[in-house]
Each structure stands twice: as structure tokens, then as C-alpha cells.
Design an enzyme around this catalytic site. Structure first.
Site, short mmCIF file in Angstrom:
data_model
loop_
_atom_site.label_atom_id
_atom_site.label_comp_id
_atom_site.label_asym_id
_atom_site.label_seq_id
_atom_site.Cartn_x
_atom_site.Cartn_y
_atom_site.Cartn_z
CG ASP A 179 38.15 42.22 40.36
OD1 ASP A 179 38.19 42.05 39.13
OD2 ASP A 179 39.15 42.24 41.09
NE ARG A 180 29.14 43.81 38.32
CZ ARG A 180 28.96 44.70 37.36
NH1 ARG A 180 29.81 44.78 36.36
NH2 ARG A 180 27.95 45.54 37.41
#
Ligand SMILES: Cc1cc2nc3c(=O)[nH]c(=O)nc-3n(C[C@H](O)[C@H](O)[C@H](O)COP(=O)(O)O)c2cc1C
Length: 197
Positions: free
Chosen positions: A175-176
Site C-alpha cells: 500500500d505504498r
């Protein structure tokens, strides 16, 4: 990546990551982007092969007549970026640059293949040439001049050492929400801070 589990010396982690990248089959784990800057602040980047990622200095070899050599002479500070796709890890290094003593350059020079040595004689790196044929003719001249394995080290070929003062370890996360830990060296050693991705 939990900074509490990492070695307080980030260069120990860089060495460990490098070994893991090599073990994971990274095709060129020592390939790095080297950024220099002109004295009027223009950044310039190119790839080099970093020798000694497992040591505390980051060494690369190049032509002393190259564009990077001129930039480093005027502004002896640089940045290196290594990226290991297999591990989804990035290392950023910043620090002062010194030219290596000639004895160290000579030692490394002896390990180079003969063709690479001849190319160092034939190529005035980063300068224009009239044509590909002119370059190959210069190589053929060097081949004639130094017929054996004992090709001498040209004065124009050298090595540089970056001694990191800033190190950032980056690791991909879902999710970065990547992990980033930045280290800065001061008189007491390394200070670290976790950065937002
Ligand atoms: C993967 C890779 C590794 C390279 N390694 C070196 C190197 O170790 N030394 C070098 O002088 N050039 C190396 N080069 C070529 C440089 O990227 C660059 O073209 C050259 O050094 C001239 O740069 P300059 O004009 O900025 O000085 C490499 C290129 C690639 C793609």
C-alpha cells in the site's frame, strides 16, 4: 523493516543487503547511479559500478578526463543510489569524494581484462570523437603498442571513494507505506530518523 532491529551502523546494513541481493541473483548488484553537481548547482547523473559495497567506502573507477571527474574536482561531493529489484530495496548515500591513491588504482587496474585496459588508452572519456571508426582505430593502436597482458595504467584513469555522511535505507511495503530510515553521521556516530514514505 524495524529500525530497532537494524545495526546502528547503517553501512553494516548496506553490506548485508548487498550480500542478500547478490545471493538473490541480482544481475548487477554493484550498479549504482552516481549524481554529481556542477558548481552552479546543476545535477548530473550516470551509472557506475561500485566496488566495495561490503566495505565502508564506496569506490568506483573511471577516467580522470571524464565529465564526472571535472565535476568532482570542482565540487567533491556526490550521491549514489543502489536499487535491488529482487529485494525491493533502495539505498541512498551522500558524502564527500576523494580520489584514490595511485597504488590502490594500480592494484585494481591489474584485475581488469586486457580489452578494458586498452579501451582506457583509446578513449578520452566524455570527449567527442570524429566517428566510431576513429575510436576503433585508437583501440587498434593501443593493441599494437601494448601487445602483452602487461598494459600500463594510464595517468588519465583513476578511482574515487565516497565516504557516506548520509545514508537512507528504503524498503518496499504494501500500500505504498514503504519503510524509510535516514541516518546522518555526526561526531558521536550515526543518528537515525524514520521518514514518511
Ligand atoms: C551499468 C553501468 C555501469 C557503468 N559503470 C561505469 C564505471 O564503473 N565507470 C565508468 O567510468 N563508467 C561506467 N559506466 C558508463 C557511465 O554511465 C558513463 O557513460 C561514463 O562514465 C561517462 O560519464 P560522464 O560523462 O558523466 O563522466 C557504466 C554504465 C552502465 C550502464
Amino acid at each position: 523493516m524495524d529500525e530497532r532491529d537494524l545495526d546502528p551502523d547503517p553501512l553494516a546494513t548496506v553490506a548485508a543487503w548487498y550480500a542478500e541481493a547478490a545471493a538473490a541473483g541480482a544481475p548487477q548488484p554493484d550498479a549504482a547511479s552516481l549524481a554529481t553537481a556542477t558548481t552552479d548547482g546543476r545535477p548530473v547523473a550516470r551509472m557506475v559500478l561500485v566496488r566495495g559495497v561490503d566495505a565502508h567506502d564506496f569506490v568506483f573507477f573511471t577516467s580522470r578526463e571524464s565529465r564526472k571527474a571535472a565535476e568532482l574536482a570542482a565540487n567533491p561531493w556526490a550521491a549514489l543510489v543502489l536499487y535491488w529489484q529482487e529485494l525491493r530495496r533502495q539505498v541512498r548515500l551522500e558524502g564527500p569524494i576523494e580520489e584514490l591513491p595511485r597504488t590502490d588504482v594500480e592494484t585494481y587496474w591489474r584485475t581488469r581484462p586486457r580489452g578494458s585496459k586498452l579501451a582506457a588508452w583509446a578513449s578520452r572519456q566524455s570527449h567527442p570523437t570524429a566517428s566510431r571508426e576513429a575510436l576503433e582505430a585508437a583501440y587498434a593502436d593501443a593493441d599494437d603498442r601494448y601487445p602483452g597482458d602487461d598494459v600500463p595504467l594510464p595517468d588519465t584513469w583513476g578511482g574515487y571513494r565516497l565516504a557516506p555522511e548520509v545514508v537512507e535505507l528504503w524498503e518496499h511495503r504494501a500500500d505504498r507505506l514503504h519503510d524509510r530510515v535516514r541516518y546522518e553521521r555526526d561526531d558521536d556516530g550515526w543518528r537515525s530518523a524514520r521518514l514518511m514514505p
